[in-house]
Design a protein around this motif. Structure first.
Motif, mmCIF file in Angstrom:
data_model
loop_
_atom_site.group_PDB
_atom_site.id
_atom_site.type_symbol
_atom_site.label_atom_id
_atom_site.label_comp_id
_atom_site.label_asym_id
_atom_site.label_seq_id
_atom_site.Cartn_x
_atom_site.Cartn_y
_atom_site.Cartn_z
ATOM 1 N N ARG A 117 -24.982 -0.403 -1.521
ATOM 2 C CA ARG A 117 -24.622 -0.261 -2.933
ATOM 3 C C ARG A 117 -24.141 -1.603 -3.450
ATOM 4 O O ARG A 117 -23.301 -2.243 -2.829
ATOM 5 N N LEU A 118 -24.682 -2.031 -4.570
ATOM 6 C CA LEU A 118 -24.236 -3.240 -5.247
ATOM 7 C C LEU A 118 -23.360 -2.772 -6.410
ATOM 8 O O LEU A 118 -23.866 -2.296 -7.425
ATOM 9 N N ARG A 119 -22.067 -2.865 -6.221
ATOM 10 C CA ARG A 119 -21.132 -2.319 -7.192
ATOM 11 C C ARG A 119 -21.136 -3.120 -8.489
ATOM 12 O O ARG A 119 -21.198 -4.337 -8.476
ATOM 13 N N ASP A 120 -21.104 -2.377 -9.605
ATOM 14 C CA ASP A 120 -21.000 -2.973 -10.950
ATOM 15 C C ASP A 120 -22.039 -4.066 -11.200
ATOM 16 O O ASP A 120 -21.748 -5.085 -11.824
ATOM 17 N N SER A 121 -23.256 -3.864 -10.756
ATOM 18 C CA SER A 121 -24.273 -4.913 -10.882
ATOM 19 C C SER A 121 -24.953 -4.950 -12.254
ATOM 20 O O SER A 121 -25.620 -5.918 -12.574
ATOM 21 N N LEU A 122 -24.788 -3.901 -13.047
ATOM 22 C CA LEU A 122 -25.394 -3.869 -14.375
ATOM 23 C C LEU A 122 -24.323 -3.537 -15.398
ATOM 24 O O LEU A 122 -23.567 -2.572 -15.236
ATOM 25 N N LEU A 123 -24.249 -4.349 -16.456
ATOM 26 C CA LEU A 123 -23.392 -4.054 -17.596
ATOM 27 C C LEU A 123 -24.322 -3.653 -18.736
ATOM 28 O O LEU A 123 -25.107 -4.471 -19.219
ATOM 29 N N TRP A 124 -24.260 -2.388 -19.124
ATOM 30 C CA TRP A 124 -25.154 -1.881 -20.163
ATOM 31 C C TRP A 124 -24.321 -1.169 -21.219
ATOM 32 O O TRP A 124 -23.641 -0.197 -20.925
ATOM 33 N N GLU A 125 -24.364 -1.686 -22.422
ATOM 34 C CA GLU A 125 -23.643 -1.112 -23.550
ATOM 35 C C GLU A 125 -22.178 -0.842 -23.218
ATOM 36 O O GLU A 125 -21.639 0.229 -23.472
ATOM 37 N N GLY A 126 -21.531 -1.833 -22.596
ATOM 38 C CA GLY A 126 -20.111 -1.763 -22.310
ATOM 39 C C GLY A 126 -19.730 -1.010 -21.045
ATOM 40 O O GLY A 126 -18.556 -0.941 -20.714
ATOM 41 N N ARG A 127 -20.698 -0.437 -20.343
ATOM 42 C CA ARG A 127 -20.413 0.296 -19.104
ATOM 43 C C ARG A 127 -21.046 -0.413 -17.922
ATOM 44 O O ARG A 127 -22.162 -0.923 -18.014
ATOM 45 N N ARG A 128 -20.346 -0.398 -16.803
ATOM 46 C CA ARG A 128 -20.859 -1.004 -15.573
ATOM 47 C C ARG A 128 -21.482 0.068 -14.690
ATOM 48 O O ARG A 128 -20.982 1.189 -14.611
ATOM 49 N N HIS A 129 -22.574 -0.318 -14.033
ATOM 50 C CA HIS A 129 -23.322 0.621 -13.197
ATOM 51 C C HIS A 129 -23.648 -0.033 -11.853
ATOM 52 O O HIS A 129 -23.961 -1.226 -11.788
ATOM 53 N N ASP A 130 -23.612 0.779 -10.814
ATOM 54 C CA ASP A 130 -23.992 0.319 -9.481
ATOM 55 C C ASP A 130 -25.512 0.358 -9.326
ATOM 56 O O ASP A 130 -26.197 1.151 -9.975
ATOM 57 N N ALA A 131 -26.010 -0.470 -8.424
ATOM 58 C CA ALA A 131 -27.407 -0.405 -8.007
ATOM 59 C C ALA A 131 -27.411 -0.019 -6.532
ATOM 60 O O ALA A 131 -26.531 -0.421 -5.765
ATOM 61 N N LEU A 132 -28.390 0.772 -6.155
ATOM 62 C CA LEU A 132 -28.545 1.164 -4.761
ATOM 63 C C LEU A 132 -29.674 0.354 -4.137
ATOM 64 O O LEU A 132 -30.713 0.148 -4.764
ATOM 65 N N LEU A 133 -29.451 -0.087 -2.914
ATOM 66 C CA LEU A 133 -30.503 -0.706 -2.122
ATOM 67 C C LEU A 133 -31.095 0.407 -1.279
ATOM 68 O O LEU A 133 -30.363 1.100 -0.556
ATOM 69 N N MET A 134 -32.400 0.612 -1.395
ATOM 70 C CA MET A 134 -33.096 1.632 -0.619
ATOM 71 C C MET A 134 -34.245 0.957 0.115
ATOM 72 O O MET A 134 -34.791 -0.043 -0.361
ATOM 73 N N ALA A 135 -34.627 1.514 1.257
ATOM 74 C CA ALA A 135 -35.750 0.964 2.010
ATOM 75 C C ALA A 135 -36.445 2.063 2.793
ATOM 76 O O ALA A 135 -35.866 3.108 3.090
ATOM 77 N N VAL A 136 -37.688 1.795 3.102
ATOM 78 C CA VAL A 136 -38.499 2.678 3.938
ATOM 79 C C VAL A 136 -39.180 1.815 4.986
ATOM 80 O O VAL A 136 -39.576 0.678 4.702
ATOM 81 N N LEU A 137 -39.296 2.339 6.191
ATOM 82 C CA LEU A 137 -39.943 1.633 7.292
ATOM 83 C C LEU A 137 -41.325 2.222 7.550
ATOM 84 O O LEU A 137 -41.565 3.409 7.291
ATOM 85 N N ARG A 138 -42.219 1.380 8.098
ATOM 86 C CA ARG A 138 -43.548 1.861 8.469
ATOM 87 C C ARG A 138 -43.359 3.078 9.385
ATOM 88 O O ARG A 138 -42.532 3.081 10.260
ATOM 89 N N GLY A 139 -44.099 4.086 9.166
ATOM 90 C CA GLY A 139 -43.973 5.306 9.942
ATOM 91 C C GLY A 139 -42.975 6.281 9.355
ATOM 92 O O GLY A 139 -42.946 7.440 9.733
ATOM 93 N N GLY A 140 -42.157 5.826 8.396
ATOM 94 C CA GLY A 140 -41.157 6.687 7.790
ATOM 95 C C GLY A 140 -41.509 7.109 6.377
ATOM 96 O O GLY A 140 -40.741 7.802 5.731
ATOM 97 N N TYR A 141 -42.669 6.714 5.893
ATOM 98 C CA TYR A 141 -43.017 7.049 4.517
ATOM 99 C C TYR A 141 -43.888 8.294 4.481
ATOM 100 O O TYR A 141 -44.549 8.642 5.461
ATOM 101 N N GLU A 142 -43.861 8.953 3.335
ATOM 102 C CA GLU A 142 -44.656 10.152 3.142
ATOM 103 C C GLU A 142 -46.001 9.763 2.555
ATOM 104 O O GLU A 142 -46.075 9.215 1.471
ATOM 105 N N ARG A 143 -47.056 10.058 3.293
ATOM 106 C CA ARG A 143 -48.414 9.752 2.815
ATOM 107 C C ARG A 143 -48.799 10.689 1.681
ATOM 108 O O ARG A 143 -48.329 11.817 1.610
ATOM 109 N N SER A 144 -49.662 10.166 0.823
ATOM 110 C CA SER A 144 -50.116 10.981 -0.324
ATOM 111 C C SER A 144 -51.094 12.043 0.125
ATOM 112 O O SER A 144 -51.622 12.040 1.193
#
Length: 186
Positions: free
Chosen positions: A159-186
């Motif tokens: 989690r990147l805390r307070d990474s976005l300031l939008w219209e006077g409010r701060r918001h966190d960003a999440l770091l997400m990742a997927v590994l080969r073999g862990g993704y859902e095929r279409s």
């Protein structure tokens, strides 16, 4: 070892509801218009928008790159522009890359288009490019996108805390990742 040549191949990836094609000059008008949508900009955390000339230059400069893959998301039947996505910050040494996707209007959300596009590009990233890990950032308020990413195999790694300031409010960003073999095929 990854195949950076797969980034230059300009693939066309076809699903049931989306077709991914190389982002090019023919997408300039739609790409520019999407950047004017306030809600799309909020979800991306983009405070400003590109000028038409900047959008044109961006779309014209995407072809033949070996460091990233930029694709337009189109409706397969009529070719309507639905958005764009990128596999970027490719690290051949680490077999990793970043991912981002932006649908061009809120009317396209909730229809499974982002999930299908993400599944198609992950399959290409892992099977053709040879990546081991694909990561992304998403703002914590974008619950719909987080759910889609989870359904595609992404896990929250930080989690990147307070990474976005939008219209006077701060918001966190999440770091997400997927590994080969862990993704859902279409």
């Amino acid at each position: 070892m990854i195949r950076t040549s797969a980034l230059r191949e300009t693939p066309t990836l076809v699903g049931k509801s989306v077709c991914l094609v190389p982002l090019g000059p023919e997408h300039t008008d739609a790409y520019f218009a999407a950047g004017l949508d306030e809600e799309v900009r909020r979800l991306k955390g983009a405070h400003g928008h590109l000028t038409y000339e900047q959008a044109r230059q961006w779309c014209e400069s995407r072809a033949g790159r070996s460091d990233r893959l930029d694709l337009a998301i189109l409706a397969p039947g009529d070719g309507r522009y639905l958005g764009e996505l990128s596999v970027y910050a490719v690290s051949p040494e680490n077999e990793t890359a970043g991912y981002r996707i932006a649908l061009s209007a809120i009317e396209f959300t909730g229809r499974g288009l982002g999930k299908e596009a993400t599944q198609l590009v992950l399959e290409y990233a892992f099977d053709r490019i040879g990546l081991h890990r694909v990561w992304l950032y998403v703002y914590a308020f974008n619950m719909r996108a987080i759910a889609v990413y989870r359904s595609c195999g992404f896990h929250v790694e930080g989690r990147l805390r307070d990474s976005l300031l939008w219209e006077g409010r701060r918001h966190d960003a999440l770091l997400m990742a997927v590994l080969r073999g862990g993704y859902e095929r279409s």
